[in-house]
Structure formats: C-alpha cells, structure tokens
Design a protein around this motif. Structure first.
Motif, PDB file in Angstrom:
ATOM      1  N   LEU A  21       1.837  -2.333 -13.864  1.00  0.00           N
ATOM      2  CA  LEU A  21       1.109  -3.291 -14.847  1.00  0.00           C
ATOM      3  C   LEU A  21       1.946  -4.481 -14.961  1.00  0.00           C
ATOM      4  N   GLN A  22       3.001  -4.669 -14.317  1.00  0.00           N
ATOM      5  CA  GLN A  22       3.784  -5.897 -14.251  1.00  0.00           C
ATOM      6  C   GLN A  22       3.175  -6.889 -13.142  1.00  0.00           C
ATOM      7  N   PRO A  23       2.872  -7.983 -13.828  1.00  0.00           N
ATOM      8  CA  PRO A  23       2.022  -9.096 -12.872  1.00  0.00           C
ATOM      9  C   PRO A  23       2.777  -9.550 -11.829  1.00  0.00           C
ATOM     10  N   GLN A  24       3.897  -9.620 -12.091  1.00  0.00           N
ATOM     11  CA  GLN A  24       4.886 -10.167 -10.991  1.00  0.00           C
ATOM     12  C   GLN A  24       5.217  -9.129  -9.774  1.00  0.00           C
ATOM     13  N   ARG A  25       4.786  -8.123  -9.761  1.00  0.00           N
ATOM     14  CA  ARG A  25       4.940  -7.179  -8.904  1.00  0.00           C
ATOM     15  C   ARG A  25       3.749  -6.923  -7.806  1.00  0.00           C
ATOM     16  N   ALA A  26       4.074  -6.634  -6.693  1.00  0.00           N
ATOM     17  CA  ALA A  26       2.772  -6.555  -5.637  1.00  0.00           C
ATOM     18  C   ALA A  26       1.934  -5.333  -6.133  1.00  0.00           C
ATOM     19  N   GLY A  27       2.575  -4.382  -6.507  1.00  0.00           N
ATOM     20  CA  GLY A  27       1.798  -3.269  -7.008  1.00  0.00           C
ATOM     21  C   GLY A  27       0.635  -3.424  -8.025  1.00  0.00           C
ATOM     22  N   HIS A  28       0.816  -4.801  -8.701  1.00  0.00           N
ATOM     23  CA  HIS A  28      -0.002  -5.293  -9.695  1.00  0.00           C
ATOM     24  C   HIS A  28      -1.149  -6.303  -9.126  1.00  0.00           C
ATOM     25  N   TYR A  29      -0.425  -7.270  -8.405  1.00  0.00           N
ATOM     26  CA  TYR A  29      -1.401  -8.552  -8.070  1.00  0.00           C
ATOM     27  C   TYR A  29      -2.123  -8.393  -6.859  1.00  0.00           C
ATOM     28  N   VAL A  30      -1.486  -7.151  -5.823  1.00  0.00           N
ATOM     29  CA  VAL A  30      -2.440  -6.969  -4.710  1.00  0.00           C
ATOM     30  C   VAL A  30      -3.623  -6.380  -5.233  1.00  0.00           C
ATOM     31  N   PRO A  31      -3.661  -5.164  -6.169  1.00  0.00           N
ATOM     32  CA  PRO A  31      -4.709  -4.471  -6.454  1.00  0.00           C
ATOM     33  C   PRO A  31      -5.770  -5.340  -7.420  1.00  0.00           C
ATOM     34  N   ALA A  32      -4.887  -6.368  -8.049  1.00  0.00           N
ATOM     35  CA  ALA A  32      -5.717  -7.074  -8.950  1.00  0.00           C
ATOM     36  C   ALA A  32      -6.788  -8.091  -8.101  1.00  0.00           C
ATOM     37  N   TYR A  33      -6.146  -8.488  -7.303  1.00  0.00           N
ATOM     38  CA  TYR A  33      -6.932  -9.455  -5.929  1.00  0.00           C
ATOM     39  C   TYR A  33      -8.099  -8.546  -5.529  1.00  0.00           C
ATOM     40  N   LEU A  34      -7.762  -7.383  -5.043  1.00  0.00           N
ATOM     41  CA  LEU A  34      -8.681  -6.379  -4.287  1.00  0.00           C
ATOM     42  C   LEU A  34      -9.728  -6.466  -5.273  1.00  0.00           C
ATOM     43  N   ALA A  36     -10.869  -8.149  -8.008  1.00  0.00           N
ATOM     44  CA  ALA A  36     -11.493  -9.385  -7.972  1.00  0.00           C
ATOM     45  C   ALA A  36     -12.579  -9.644  -7.076  1.00  0.00           C
ATOM     46  N   GLN A  37     -12.171  -8.969  -5.819  1.00  0.00           N
ATOM     47  CA  GLN A  37     -13.172  -9.091  -4.498  1.00  0.00           C
ATOM     48  C   GLN A  37     -14.345  -8.164  -4.559  1.00  0.00           C
ATOM     49  N   GLY A  38     -14.148  -7.314  -5.584  1.00  0.00           N
ATOM     50  CA  GLY A  38     -15.373  -6.191  -5.621  1.00  0.00           C
ATOM     51  C   GLY A  38     -14.904  -4.593  -5.320  1.00  0.00           C
ATOM     52  N   TYR A  39     -13.764  -4.614  -5.094  1.00  0.00           N
ATOM     53  CA  TYR A  39     -13.254  -3.342  -4.677  1.00  0.00           C
ATOM     54  C   TYR A  39     -12.862  -2.328  -5.791  1.00  0.00           C
ATOM     55  N   ARG A  40     -13.463  -1.095  -5.952  1.00  0.00           N
ATOM     56  CA  ARG A  40     -12.989  -0.400  -7.069  1.00  0.00           C
ATOM     57  C   ARG A  40     -11.748   0.209  -6.730  1.00  0.00           C
ATOM     58  N   ILE A  41     -10.818  -0.184  -7.842  1.00  0.00           N
ATOM     59  CA  ILE A  41      -9.229   0.259  -7.785  1.00  0.00           C
ATOM     60  C   ILE A  41      -8.826   1.428  -8.704  1.00  0.00           C
ATOM     61  N   ILE A  42      -8.396   2.271  -8.104  1.00  0.00           N
ATOM     62  CA  ILE A  42      -7.898   3.597  -9.014  1.00  0.00           C
ATOM     63  C   ILE A  42      -6.445   3.627  -8.847  1.00  0.00           C
ATOM     64  N   PRO A  43      -5.696   3.420 -10.108  1.00  0.00           N
ATOM     65  CA  PRO A  43      -4.255   3.205 -10.080  1.00  0.00           C
ATOM     66  C   PRO A  43      -3.667   4.655 -10.235  1.00  0.00           C
ATOM     67  N   VAL A  44      -2.631   4.588  -9.633  1.00  0.00           N
ATOM     68  CA  VAL A  44      -1.678   5.959  -9.603  1.00  0.00           C
ATOM     69  C   VAL A  44      -0.246   5.617  -9.880  1.00  0.00           C
ATOM     70  N   GLU A  53      -2.461   4.394 -20.164  1.00  0.00           N
ATOM     71  CA  GLU A  53      -2.662   3.299 -19.979  1.00  0.00           C
ATOM     72  C   GLU A  53      -3.843   3.232 -18.850  1.00  0.00           C
ATOM     73  N   SER A  54      -4.554   1.954 -18.920  1.00  0.00           N
ATOM     74  CA  SER A  54      -5.534   2.002 -17.417  1.00  0.00           C
ATOM     75  C   SER A  54      -5.346   0.442 -17.045  1.00  0.00           C
ATOM     76  N   ALA A  55      -5.969   0.199 -15.826  1.00  0.00           N
ATOM     77  CA  ALA A  55      -6.008  -1.081 -15.285  1.00  0.00           C
ATOM     78  C   ALA A  55      -7.267  -1.088 -14.373  1.00  0.00           C
ATOM     79  N   TRP A  56      -7.790  -2.173 -14.247  1.00  0.00           N
ATOM     80  CA  TRP A  56      -8.914  -2.455 -13.388  1.00  0.00           C
ATOM     81  C   TRP A  56     -10.053  -1.779 -13.674  1.00  0.00           C
ATOM     82  N   GLY A  57     -10.091  -1.307 -15.139  1.00  0.00           N
ATOM     83  CA  GLY A  57     -11.294  -0.564 -15.537  1.00  0.00           C
ATOM     84  C   GLY A  57     -11.169   1.125 -15.270  1.00  0.00           C
ATOM     85  N   GLU A  58     -10.089   1.322 -15.023  1.00  0.00           N
ATOM     86  CA  GLU A  58      -9.948   2.934 -14.407  1.00  0.00           C
ATOM     87  C   GLU A  58      -8.428   3.431 -15.343  1.00  0.00           C
ATOM     88  N   PRO A  59      -8.539   4.567 -15.628  1.00  0.00           N
ATOM     89  CA  PRO A  59      -7.330   5.241 -16.166  1.00  0.00           C
ATOM     90  C   PRO A  59      -6.185   5.470 -15.124  1.00  0.00           C
TER      91      PRO A  59
END
Length: 140
Positions: A21-34, A36-44, A53-59
C-alpha cells in the motif's frame, strides 16, 4: 520478447505476491499501473489481509493458496531468498497460474525449475510495467 508480449496481451487477472500500500514501492506502483491498463489485480500480502485492507477493488489475500480461480500471472515482489518458502503455496493454487513473473532483480533458478516442472511458465528478472510500456500493449 515475443513470449513476454504474448503473456501481457493474453493476461487478464494478475495476482501480486508482495503487493504494497506504500506508493513509493514497486509492489504498489507496478500493480497500480497494470490496473489502470485494465488488468484485474488481486493483492496478496498477509500483513494487509490481517488488517482487512484492499487495493485496486480487491481485498488483500493472505496467501496464493487461497486463490481458487484462474490466475493468468502471479507477479512476484519478494526477495529471491524467500521464494523457496513460497513454492508450496504456488503449487497449492487450483488451478495453477499460467505464468509466474519475477520482477526486475529477482531470479531463482531452482524455484523457477520446480514451477516449470509443474507446467507453469516462468519469466525472471523483468518488469511488467516497463515491458508493457516498451511493447506498446493496448489497454484492456
């Protein structure tokens, strides 16, 4: 590069091991980009799952083994030394993911070989965001 293009064009659902959930980490900004490109992202990430917590519309999910739906790509943001400890989790996924993508700087030949033996394609030491941009993949 043709195989990388095919994976990026065909994938729809990406589970992100080590999502942050930390915007400066690649584990956040890479999935955030994906996302935004239309991929469904499931955070683990068990730390965020425990906090509900949830991110990108998924718990957040605690483990990959909890996923009981088809996953096209598992994008990995974990230190290579931790990968063997995750192997059973990967192999417990039903169905198995089509591709495991180890982000830039992440390589582990034994781990990759075990996944390949199970029928999972492995891409190592590449960034999904960078490859998506360089290849000009259209948004989904």
């Amino acid at each position: 590069m043709d195989r990388v293009r095919a994976v990026l064009e065909q994938a729809k659902t990406v589970a992100v091991l080590g999502a942050s959930l930390q915007p400066q980490r690649a584990g956040h900004y890479v999935p955030a980009y994906l996302h935004a490109q239309g991929y469904r992202i499931i955070p683990v990430n068990p730390l965020h799952q425990r906090q509900g917590e949830s991110a990108w519309g998924e718990p957040f999910r605690a483990t990959l083994a909890e996923l009981r739906e088809p996953i096209d790509v598992v994008d990995v943001f974990r230190h290579p030394g931790f990968l063997p400890a995750h192997l059973d989790d990967f192999l417990a996924m039903q169905p198995l993911p089509r591709t495991v993508w180890l982000q830039s700087g992440i390589r582990h030949e034994d781990f990759a070989q075990r996944l390949r033996e199970a029928g999972v394609e492995v891409i190592q030491d590449r960034c999904m965001l960078a490859d998506h941009r360089v290849l000009g993949i259209a948004p989904k």
